[in-house]
Design a protein around this motif. Sequence first.
Motif, PDB file in Angstrom:
ATOM      1  N   ALA A  35       0.809  -1.216   0.000  1.00  0.00           N
ATOM      2  CA  ALA A  35       0.000   0.000   0.000  1.00  0.00           C
ATOM      3  C   ALA A  35       0.841   1.265   0.000  1.00  0.00           C
ATOM      4  CB  ALA A  35      -0.942  -0.007   1.215  1.00  0.00           C
ATOM      5  N   GLY A  36       2.063   1.162   0.461  1.00  0.00           N
ATOM      6  CA  GLY A  36       2.896   2.345   0.516  1.00  0.00           C
ATOM      7  C   GLY A  36       3.525   2.731  -0.811  1.00  0.00           C
ATOM      8  N   MET A  37       3.412   1.888  -1.799  1.00  0.00           N
ATOM      9  CA  MET A  37       4.006   2.194  -3.096  1.00  0.00           C
ATOM     10  C   MET A  37       3.153   3.194  -3.865  1.00  0.00           C
ATOM     11  SD  MET A  37       5.351  -1.519  -4.479  1.00  0.00           S
ATOM     12  CE  MET A  37       5.928  -0.756  -5.998  1.00  0.00           C
ATOM     13  N   THR A  38       3.782   3.937  -4.741  1.00  0.00           N
ATOM     14  CA  THR A  38       3.080   4.857  -5.634  1.00  0.00           C
ATOM     15  C   THR A  38       3.341   4.438  -7.069  1.00  0.00           C
ATOM     16  OG1 THR A  38       4.941   6.397  -5.797  1.00  0.00           O
ATOM     17  CG2 THR A  38       3.385   6.727  -3.969  1.00  0.00           C
ATOM     18  N   LEU A  39       2.572   5.008  -7.968  1.00  0.00           N
ATOM     19  CA  LEU A  39       2.733   4.671  -9.375  1.00  0.00           C
ATOM     20  C   LEU A  39       4.026   5.214  -9.951  1.00  0.00           C
ATOM     21  CD1 LEU A  39      -0.957   5.265 -10.534  1.00  0.00           C
ATOM     22  CD2 LEU A  39       0.179   3.085 -10.107  1.00  0.00           C
ATOM     23  N   HIS A  40       4.635   6.203  -9.294  1.00  0.00           N
ATOM     24  CA  HIS A  40       5.916   6.720  -9.765  1.00  0.00           C
ATOM     25  C   HIS A  40       7.024   5.674  -9.644  1.00  0.00           C
ATOM     26  CE1 HIS A  40       4.539  10.803 -10.443  1.00  0.00           C
ATOM     27  NE2 HIS A  40       3.935  10.795  -9.258  1.00  0.00           N
ATOM     28  N   GLN A  41       6.858   4.709  -8.736  1.00  0.00           N
ATOM     29  CA  GLN A  41       7.880   3.695  -8.535  1.00  0.00           C
ATOM     30  C   GLN A  41       7.910   2.660  -9.654  1.00  0.00           C
ATOM     31  OE1 GLN A  41       6.563   3.437  -4.056  1.00  0.00           O
ATOM     32  NE2 GLN A  41       8.537   2.414  -4.248  1.00  0.00           N
ATOM     33  N   ILE A  42       6.897   2.638 -10.480  1.00  0.00           N
ATOM     34  CA  ILE A  42       6.895   1.718 -11.625  1.00  0.00           C
ATOM     35  C   ILE A  42       7.000   2.494 -12.931  1.00  0.00           C
ATOM     36  CG2 ILE A  42       5.597  -0.077 -10.410  1.00  0.00           C
ATOM     37  CD1 ILE A  42       3.102   0.859 -11.924  1.00  0.00           C
ATOM     38  N   LYS A  43       7.530   3.672 -12.866  1.00  0.00           N
ATOM     39  CA  LYS A  43       7.679   4.496 -14.064  1.00  0.00           C
ATOM     40  C   LYS A  43       8.561   3.776 -15.081  1.00  0.00           C
ATOM     41  CE  LYS A  43       9.102   9.111 -15.589  1.00  0.00           C
ATOM     42  NZ  LYS A  43       9.652  10.431 -15.174  1.00  0.00           N
ATOM     43  N   GLY A  44       8.107   3.778 -16.319  1.00  0.00           N
ATOM     44  CA  GLY A  44       8.823   3.089 -17.385  1.00  0.00           C
ATOM     45  C   GLY A  44       8.465   1.630 -17.520  1.00  0.00           C
TER      46      GLY A  44
END
Length: 552
Positions: A195-204
């Motif tokens: 839950a702490g992850m954001t979509l920016h962490q899977i960029k690319g």
Amino acid sequence: MMWFTFHDTQYQYQSSTQPLKFGAMDSKQGEETDGNTYTGSPSPSPVADVAYQMPEGASQRGDVSPQPNWSQQSPQPKWSQPFINQYAQNTMYQQHMQQENYQNWQMPAYGCDFAPRFGAPYPPRASDNMYPPNHQLNSMGYQQYPSWHSSSAASSGSLRSLGSLGRGDNRKKSSKRRGKEKKQPVASVEVHYHAGMTLHQIKGRVVKVAKDQDGSRFIQQRLAIANNSEIQLVLDEAMLGIEELYNDVYGNFILQKLLEYGTDDMKEIIGKRLHSDTASLSRMVYGCRVIQKAFDELSKKDVANLISTFKGNVLLCLYDRHGNHVIQKSITILSSMAKEARESGDDDLCSFFLSSLDPIIDEIVRSVEDLSQHSYGCRAVQRILEHCIEPQKTKILDSIIACQKKLLEDQYGNYVVQNVMTCGRQSDRDAIFKSITVNNSVVKFSTQKQASNVVEAMLRLGDANQRQKIVQQMLDCFCVDQHYETESAVVSMSKNAYANYVVKTALEVLEEGQQRDQLYSELLSNLAELEVVPFAKHIVAKVKTYQPNPKD
């Protein structure tokens, strides 16, 4: 030419001590190959006498070979020439194995294909040195104990394995079983989304993550609470790989969530991208869901523009198991928009919606007879009857009534005719009533599986006068049973697998009066006959509870 050296067979029969020597001569040098001899006690061998002819002077080369010395490792023997006859080779091999192991001899389990193949060495002879040290056994390729009496040849030292050594095709020596080797599955790298992850962490990597089950679920959950920057990140990467996400089992949900949670500008971008692929996506198992989601989320004008792109591809989608759902929803949603615009007094907007729907209606009207008899096409025809406003409904009704006689008896067309009686005009019901009652055809249609549904619908949806005329035909007609005896049509219909439902419906919907009493009376007079018929059990139950009205 290859020759084998034998002692004189006549001399063999006279002497039991003279050993026998087998060897292969080198065709070039005329000498026997070293280490390729096998000695044993002689015995009569008709195969050797018949199959092989000794050349002149062969007895001069028939020297006795020395006993094998297991203490010294000898090189692997290699036959320089094959045997002349495979059958003779196998037979001779079995005979000499019997001579060497006469106490424990039994016929090999493998038949005549048991002998070692060309290039394979024989097993050691039965002697005091039968079992050499293990290190020499390993180097020679033999098992610790002889395996030619065993039915298992899977081990590396069995004769089957030995027979594969030294073949002419230069195959590599291997101790593995023959057959396909199972490939070891590649270890997959597990990625844990929290839950702490954001979509920016899977960029690319949005497209790749979206095609994974857990990754798709993570993106969907995150889009529901994400800010515009995260949604824009997913949108940008999804548009670049949208062809991969359209019909992906998990990726299609990302596009649906972008339509649901995106801004109006984002939805407009996705809607424009769908314009070029509407017809093809509608025929895909997951792509059709994206199109239907766009109908729910885009603005009304964008939806109308998107639906107008089906022009020329309507029938292609209607005959498809997935595309027909998209066409049905197109008819439903545009018709509801046109109704709302008309009720609000916005005639221009209503005309815009109708013009976007006209290409679909026109193609269906031109092929209404074929579509009404198709398992998918009949659904779109019924959606038009149920949702379209009057100008477009009139087109389809007129086309159906023109071919309704053929649709009455069709497995799919009968549902279209029933829907015409429900949603159509009074003139449409009159035309259908005329078709099922002309020439006393009520009994005929009632005994048919599909047409009986239309007769039932007419009894329920027709007016009182139409119901009475249908029941009167049932009372006035007679039928011939299986014994060629005449009986009332009502009784005959009650025994039929399909017509009994028509009689049951008539008992439910017929108004009280003389005709209703006459119908019950006809059934009561044949109650004993109907009680033994399984199809008439519901009718018998109703007749038993019938109480006629007292006469005034």
